[in-house]
Design an enzyme around this catalytic site. Structure first.
Site, short mmCIF file in Angstrom:
data_model
loop_
_atom_site.label_atom_id
_atom_site.label_comp_id
_atom_site.label_asym_id
_atom_site.label_seq_id
_atom_site.Cartn_x
_atom_site.Cartn_y
_atom_site.Cartn_z
N HIS A 66 3.64 6.06 3.15
CA HIS A 66 4.73 5.36 2.49
C HIS A 66 4.80 3.96 3.07
CE1 HIS A 66 9.34 5.34 1.43
NE2 HIS A 66 8.74 4.23 1.11
N GLU A 113 6.66 -2.96 0.49
CA GLU A 113 6.51 -2.65 1.90
C GLU A 113 6.26 -3.93 2.72
OE1 GLU A 113 6.97 0.45 3.40
OE2 GLU A 113 7.75 0.88 1.42
N HIS A 117 9.20 -4.61 5.23
CA HIS A 117 8.83 -4.18 6.59
C HIS A 117 7.73 -5.02 7.22
CE1 HIS A 117 11.25 -0.65 5.72
NE2 HIS A 117 10.55 -0.45 4.63
#
Ligand code: NAG
Ligand code: NAG
Ligand code: NAG
Length: 250
Positions: A66, A113, A117
């Site tokens: 993920h 992502e 992040h």
């Protein structure tokens, strides 16, 4: 041949880790809270589709990535857009191990992502380009080989487990405590459904326990909940009192 390559990668990685932590101490960021651990988040594609109430065809029958998250911080640099061209040479691996399960033909996951992040992880020199960030995610994923570890330890789809059974297998194999997430029993179900397994690393890419300080719990819960149309199906830390169902690929 394959093993020796993996060994070289591991060594390179450890050296890189030492280098990173050294560099990082001299470069503390001012605007974002300092993060302390990296979270390699694996999800189970069947459950991803279940959460989205989407019929998925041909989904992987292995755990996929993920993301590679940092604790505490998100969206650290809005002026650093995702650039597809930087990861062209690793697309085949990304498509295989880090696919956007819900949009297999046009991944939106990588962009998300990276922005949420990756821009935070980029405070480590080892992760300060998109190519380094996504490559490191793949490298850690390969090093962990979660799917085969579970399989070898007898944790297999279409069965029901206690939280402790899965936790203990991971503790035995890796020596660290994971964070295991489930979706709560839906209508007509007695078990929660296994959805996500997080394995944590230090900034030196050594394994560490995922144990969370209570004040950080709220942030992490927010990170993993998703808005799905009008209703929410959220991942939660699995409830120790309820069985966990590990759903098979149909
Ligand atoms: C944000 O990213 C841009 C593009 O890489 C970079 O030039 C800038 O220095 C970054 N800002 C911070 C605060 O790291
Ligand atoms: C999307 O990809 C799947 C297999 O990954 C394929 O079967 C399907 O035809 C593709 N759909 C489109 C619209 O390209
Ligand atoms: C991680 O958790 C396990 C199990 O609770 C414990 O035995 C171990 O000491 C912990 N490791 C660290 C580094 O805290």
């Amino acid at each position: 041949m394959k093993n020796s390559l993996r060994y070289i990668l591991l060594i390179t990685c450890s050296l890189c880790g030492i280098h990173c932590s050294f560099m990082d101490s001299s470069l503390s960021t001012k605007n974002t809270p300092e993060w302390k651990k990296l979270i390699l988040t694996h999800h189970w594609p069947v459950t991803v589709c279940k959460m989205a109430e989407q019929k998925c065809e041909g989904i992987p029958n292995y755990w996929t990535l993920h993301g590679l998250w940092t604790d505490k911080s998100q969206m650290c640099n809005k002026s650093w857009p995702f650039d597809y061209s930087e990861i062209k040479d690793i697309l085949a691996e990304l498509n295989k191990y880090w696919p956007d399960v819900l949009h297999p033909n046009c991944s939106q996951l990588w962009k998300h992502e990276w922005q949420k992040h990756g821009t935070c992880a980029a405070s480590l020199p080892c992760l300060n380009t998109q190519h380094k960030y996504f490559s490191k995610g793949l490298e850690l994923y390969t090093r962990i080989s979660l799917s085969s570890a579970l399989e070898k330890s007898g944790i297999k789809p279409a069965n029901t487990y206690k939280v402790e059974e899965i936790e203990n297998v991971i503790l035995n194999v890796y020596g660290v405590v994971p964070k295991i997430q489930c979706i709560p029993p839906q209508q007509g179900e007695d078990a929660q459904t296994l959805g996500q397994i997080e394995i944590c690393f230090t900034k030196d890419f050594d394994l560490r326990n995922c144990t969370v300080e209570p004040k950080d719990e709220l942030l992490l819960t927010k990170q993993t909940s998703r808005k799905l149309g009008a209703s929410y199906v959220e991942l939660h830390v699995c409830d120790k009192l309820i069985d966990i169902y590990y759903p098979p690929v149909q």
